[in-house]
Write an enzyme that holds these catalytic residues in place. Structure first.
Site, PDB file in Angstrom:
ATOM      1  N   ARG A 232       0.861  -1.173   0.000  1.00  0.00           N
ATOM      2  CA  ARG A 232       0.000   0.000   0.000  1.00  0.00           C
ATOM      3  C   ARG A 232       0.904   1.231   0.000  1.00  0.00           C
ATOM      4  O   ARG A 232       1.971   1.240   0.634  1.00  0.00           O
ATOM      5  CB  ARG A 232      -0.882   0.034   1.260  1.00  0.00           C
ATOM      6  CG  ARG A 232      -2.040  -0.932   1.246  1.00  0.00           C
ATOM      7  CD  ARG A 232      -3.128  -0.521   0.257  1.00  0.00           C
ATOM      8  NE  ARG A 232      -4.271  -1.431   0.231  1.00  0.00           N
ATOM      9  CZ  ARG A 232      -4.395  -2.463  -0.601  1.00  0.00           C
ATOM     10  NH1 ARG A 232      -3.457  -2.739  -1.478  1.00  0.00           N
ATOM     11  NH2 ARG A 232      -5.477  -3.211  -0.573  1.00  0.00           N
ATOM     12  N   GLU A 261      -3.711   7.482  -4.339  1.00  0.00           N
ATOM     13  CA  GLU A 261      -4.131   6.932  -5.632  1.00  0.00           C
ATOM     14  C   GLU A 261      -5.483   7.505  -6.057  1.00  0.00           C
ATOM     15  O   GLU A 261      -6.337   7.718  -5.192  1.00  0.00           O
ATOM     16  CB  GLU A 261      -4.247   5.402  -5.540  1.00  0.00           C
ATOM     17  CG  GLU A 261      -2.924   4.750  -5.299  1.00  0.00           C
ATOM     18  CD  GLU A 261      -3.035   3.230  -5.132  1.00  0.00           C
ATOM     19  OE1 GLU A 261      -4.114   2.660  -5.374  1.00  0.00           O
ATOM     20  OE2 GLU A 261      -2.035   2.634  -4.753  1.00  0.00           O
ATOM     21  N   HIS A 279      -1.446   0.337  -9.864  1.00  0.00           N
ATOM     22  CA  HIS A 279      -2.043  -0.641  -8.941  1.00  0.00           C
ATOM     23  C   HIS A 279      -2.637  -1.841  -9.709  1.00  0.00           C
ATOM     24  O   HIS A 279      -3.844  -2.078  -9.667  1.00  0.00           O
ATOM     25  CB  HIS A 279      -3.124   0.029  -8.075  1.00  0.00           C
ATOM     26  CG  HIS A 279      -3.440  -0.736  -6.826  1.00  0.00           C
ATOM     27  ND1 HIS A 279      -3.822  -0.133  -5.642  1.00  0.00           N
ATOM     28  CD2 HIS A 279      -3.443  -2.077  -6.566  1.00  0.00           C
ATOM     29  CE1 HIS A 279      -4.060  -1.059  -4.726  1.00  0.00           C
ATOM     30  NE2 HIS A 279      -3.831  -2.254  -5.265  1.00  0.00           N
TER      31      HIS A 279
HETATM   32  P1  NAP Z   1      -0.537 -11.567   4.940  1.00  0.00           P
HETATM   33  O1  NAP Z   1      -0.543 -12.988   4.529  1.00  0.00           O
HETATM   34  O2  NAP Z   1      -1.388 -11.141   6.083  1.00  0.00           O
HETATM   35  O3  NAP Z   1       0.981 -11.165   5.243  1.00  0.00           O
HETATM   36  C1  NAP Z   1       1.323  -9.959   5.827  1.00  0.00           C
HETATM   37  C2  NAP Z   1       2.805  -9.989   6.226  1.00  0.00           C
HETATM   38  O4  NAP Z   1       3.143  -8.707   6.762  1.00  0.00           O
HETATM   39  C3  NAP Z   1       3.141 -10.998   7.311  1.00  0.00           C
HETATM   40  O5  NAP Z   1       4.428 -11.509   7.095  1.00  0.00           O
HETATM   41  C4  NAP Z   1       3.121 -10.166   8.585  1.00  0.00           C
HETATM   42  O6  NAP Z   1       3.939 -10.778   9.574  1.00  0.00           O
HETATM   43  C5  NAP Z   1       3.702  -8.862   8.064  1.00  0.00           C
HETATM   44  N1  NAP Z   1       3.310  -7.705   8.876  1.00  0.00           N
HETATM   45  C6  NAP Z   1       2.058  -7.341   9.230  1.00  0.00           C
HETATM   46  N2  NAP Z   1       2.102  -6.231   9.986  1.00  0.00           N
HETATM   47  C7  NAP Z   1       3.406  -5.895  10.102  1.00  0.00           C
HETATM   48  C8  NAP Z   1       4.092  -4.848  10.788  1.00  0.00           C
HETATM   49  N3  NAP Z   1       3.419  -3.921  11.509  1.00  0.00           N
HETATM   50  N4  NAP Z   1       5.446  -4.791  10.692  1.00  0.00           N
HETATM   51  C9  NAP Z   1       6.114  -5.726   9.995  1.00  0.00           C
HETATM   52  N5  NAP Z   1       5.520  -6.745   9.321  1.00  0.00           N
HETATM   53  C10 NAP Z   1       4.182  -6.828   9.395  1.00  0.00           C
HETATM   54  O7  NAP Z   1      -0.967 -10.607   3.747  1.00  0.00           O
HETATM   55  P2  NAP Z   1      -0.878 -10.896   2.165  1.00  0.00           P
HETATM   56  O8  NAP Z   1      -2.043 -11.691   1.731  1.00  0.00           O
HETATM   57  O9  NAP Z   1       0.491 -11.385   1.856  1.00  0.00           O
HETATM   58  O10 NAP Z   1      -1.096  -9.394   1.611  1.00  0.00           O
HETATM   59  C11 NAP Z   1      -0.251  -8.353   2.019  1.00  0.00           C
HETATM   60  C12 NAP Z   1      -0.754  -7.013   1.528  1.00  0.00           C
HETATM   61  O11 NAP Z   1      -0.453  -6.849   0.151  1.00  0.00           O
HETATM   62  C13 NAP Z   1      -2.268  -6.772   1.578  1.00  0.00           C
HETATM   63  O12 NAP Z   1      -2.700  -6.447   2.872  1.00  0.00           O
HETATM   64  C14 NAP Z   1      -2.460  -5.661   0.579  1.00  0.00           C
HETATM   65  O13 NAP Z   1      -2.395  -4.399   1.209  1.00  0.00           O
HETATM   66  C15 NAP Z   1      -1.283  -5.824  -0.380  1.00  0.00           C
HETATM   67  N6  NAP Z   1      -1.745  -6.231  -1.725  1.00  0.00           N
HETATM   68  C16 NAP Z   1      -1.496  -5.412  -2.787  1.00  0.00           C
HETATM   69  C17 NAP Z   1      -1.897  -5.805  -4.055  1.00  0.00           C
HETATM   70  C18 NAP Z   1      -1.629  -4.964  -5.264  1.00  0.00           C
HETATM   71  O14 NAP Z   1      -2.407  -5.008  -6.200  1.00  0.00           O
HETATM   72  N7  NAP Z   1      -0.548  -4.206  -5.298  1.00  0.00           N
HETATM   73  C19 NAP Z   1      -2.595  -7.003  -4.233  1.00  0.00           C
HETATM   74  C20 NAP Z   1      -2.830  -7.791  -3.134  1.00  0.00           C
HETATM   75  C21 NAP Z   1      -2.396  -7.398  -1.872  1.00  0.00           C
HETATM   76  P3  NAP Z   1       3.733 -10.494  11.147  1.00  0.00           P
HETATM   77  O15 NAP Z   1       2.273 -10.539  11.404  1.00  0.00           O
HETATM   78  O16 NAP Z   1       4.553 -11.563  11.790  1.00  0.00           O
HETATM   79  O17 NAP Z   1       4.323  -9.128  11.372  1.00  0.00           O
HETATM   80  C1  8YV Z   2      -6.981  -4.940  -5.749  1.00  0.00           C
HETATM   81  C2  8YV Z   2      -5.371  -5.222  -3.773  1.00  0.00           C
HETATM   82  O1  8YV Z   2      -6.512  -4.224  -6.845  1.00  0.00           O
HETATM   83  O2  8YV Z   2      -6.221  -7.253  -2.940  1.00  0.00           O
HETATM   84  C3  8YV Z   2      -5.706  -6.166  -2.671  1.00  0.00           C
HETATM   85  O3  8YV Z   2      -5.423  -5.836  -1.514  1.00  0.00           O
HETATM   86  O4  8YV Z   2      -4.765  -4.225  -3.553  1.00  0.00           O
HETATM   87  C4  8YV Z   2      -5.740  -5.545  -5.172  1.00  0.00           C
HETATM   88  O5  8YV Z   2      -5.832  -6.900  -5.398  1.00  0.00           O
HETATM   89  C5  8YV Z   2      -7.838  -4.054  -4.952  1.00  0.00           C
HETATM   90  O6  8YV Z   2      -8.233  -4.563  -3.769  1.00  0.00           O
HETATM   91  C6  8YV Z   2      -9.087  -3.667  -5.719  1.00  0.00           C
HETATM   92  O7  8YV Z   2      -8.935  -2.418  -6.177  1.00  0.00           O
END
Ligand code: NAP
Ligand code: 8YV
Length: 328
Positions: A232, A261, A279
């Site tokens: 994010r 964004e 994104h």
């Molecule tokens: P997840 O499985 O919950 O993994 C989150 C990771 O972050 C864990 O390793 C967690 O470990 C760590 N974490 C959480 N809070 C933290 C903190 N305060 N300091 C340090 N590490 C921390 O989540 P995920 O499914 O991998 O998704 C992660 C994020 O990616 C989503 O929440 C979303 O915002 C983003 N995302 C972006 C896109 C995109 O389109 N660009 C798409 C999908 C997701 P600990 O709990 O041990 O700290």
């Molecule tokens: C999507 C994301 O683009 O899953 C997330 O956290 O950031 C992306 O997969 C978004 O949620 C929809 O705009």
């Protein structure tokens, strides 16, 4: 019997609304005037909210005394006040796992584009530059790099697995170690930034991670350092990043997400040593369809069985009760 009313703050893909429309009545808030939105006839009937990019805060939830579920389109649910929902016994769901591979692929693509200046190289060719001279050599490459993952959850693990065949050293920072993985854990982010020369950010957004990547971390990463953000925009102090990029404190950045964004700071747009994506981490038809299906299935399953398929941790304990679930 009247169908439950589901409130949609913003437009959603038909792959979400079509299955929902079989079972529920949908209220498309952006098409309604303020008086209709706030009319008792609507307020008293809303039992669910499905959101893609529309903030769901206490003010919105408190408008609907019969609200039971908030289904978020996306795994990251920083736009939903999940703790506040839990206090009101409202279920919150997200879309984990179905997008892991797509986002991990995007992270690797963005890393390669950034480290080898591939976006700039393509712009150079299209502008006719190649006809005069070969494109400049990239100052660094994947050879000999050390990568630090900020977050080793579902998507972070997918990124790490994809990095292994590159032969790079892999480390990670998170609050708790994951001993099942062979990578070095750094409880201290600055220490990891000092150790590596690439940071890939893949933690949740929200207050807890706001500006986790700050001037001190960028300084520790150093002059050959590259930052990739697929998490994010709020996780990086964007002004500190711009300063670090302008003054050569780090080498480059690849960003899929931004603090405000869809607006991207002009300073970033003007720089050639950054790669900027709108994104698109999960943005393929198959993955978005899988996310859509999961959003709809969460709402349908909730009303059919009283349980959600993928509740967020804050509300995982909540089961459905009938009748009004909270009062203002
Ligand atoms: P997840 O499985 O919950 O993994 C989150 C990771 O972050 C864990 O390793 C967690 O470990 C760590 N974490 C959480 N809070 C933290 C903190 N305060 N300091 C340090 N590490 C921390 O989540 P995920 O499914 O991998 O998704 C992660 C994020 O990616 C989503 O929440 C979303 O915002 C983003 N995302 C972006 C896109 C995109 O389109 N660009 C798409 C999908 C997701 P600990 O709990 O041990 O700290
Ligand atoms: C999507 C994301 O683009 O899953 C997330 O956290 O950031 C992306 O997969 C978004 O949620 C929809 O705009």
């Amino acid at each position: 019997m009247t169908k439950p009313l589901i409130y949609l703050p913003k437009p959603l893909p038909p792959a979400v609304t079509d299955p929902l429309e079989q079972k529920f009545e949908l209220f498309r808030a952006w098409q309604a005037g303020a008086s209709e939105q706030h009319s008792p006839a609507i307020k008293e009937r809303v039992q669910g909210i499905v959101t893609l990019g529309g903030r769901v805060d206490q003010a919105l939830m408190s408008r609907f005394p019969r609200l039971e579920i908030v289904a978020n389109y996306g795994v990251g649910y920083d736009i939903v006040d999940a703790a506040g929902a839990a206090e009101r016994s409202i279920m919150v769901t997200n879309t984990p796992d179905v997008l892991n591979d797509e986002v991990a692929d995007t992270a690797i693509g963005l890393l390669l584009m950034t480290i080898r200046n591939l976006g700039e190289a393509e712009r150079y060719l299209r502008a006719g530059g190649w006809e005069s001279a070969p494109f400049r050599l990239s100052p660094v490459s994947m050879r000999g790099r050390k990568v630090g993952l900020v977050g080793l959850g579902r998507i972070g693990t997918g990124i790490a697995e994809r990095l292994v065949p590159f032969g790079v050293e892999i480390a990670y920072h998170s609050r708790s170690p994951r001993p099942e993985h062979p990578f070095q854990h750094f409880p201290d982010l600055v220490a990891m930034a000092r150790h590596v020369n690439i940071l890939i950010v893949i933690v949740p957004g929200g207050e807890q991670t706001r500006h986790l990547i700050n001037a001190e971390v960028l300084d520790a990463l150093g002059t050959t350092g590259i930052v990739i953000n697929v998490a994010r925009g709020s996780v990086i102090d964007e002004q500190a990043l711009i300063t670090a990029l302008k003054s050569g404190i780090i080498l480059g950045a690849g960003l899929d997400v931004f603090e405000n964004e869809p607006y991207v700071p002009a300073d970033l747009l003007e720089m050639d040593h950054v790669v900027l994506l709108p994104h698109v981490g999960s943005a393929s038809v198959p993955t978005r369809n899988a996310m859509s299906q999961l959003v709809a299935d969460n709402v349908i399953t909730w009303f059919d069985t009283g349980k959600a398929l993928t509740p967020v941790s804050e509300t995982a304990h909540i089961v459905r009760r009938t009748g009004p679930v909270h009062k203002d």
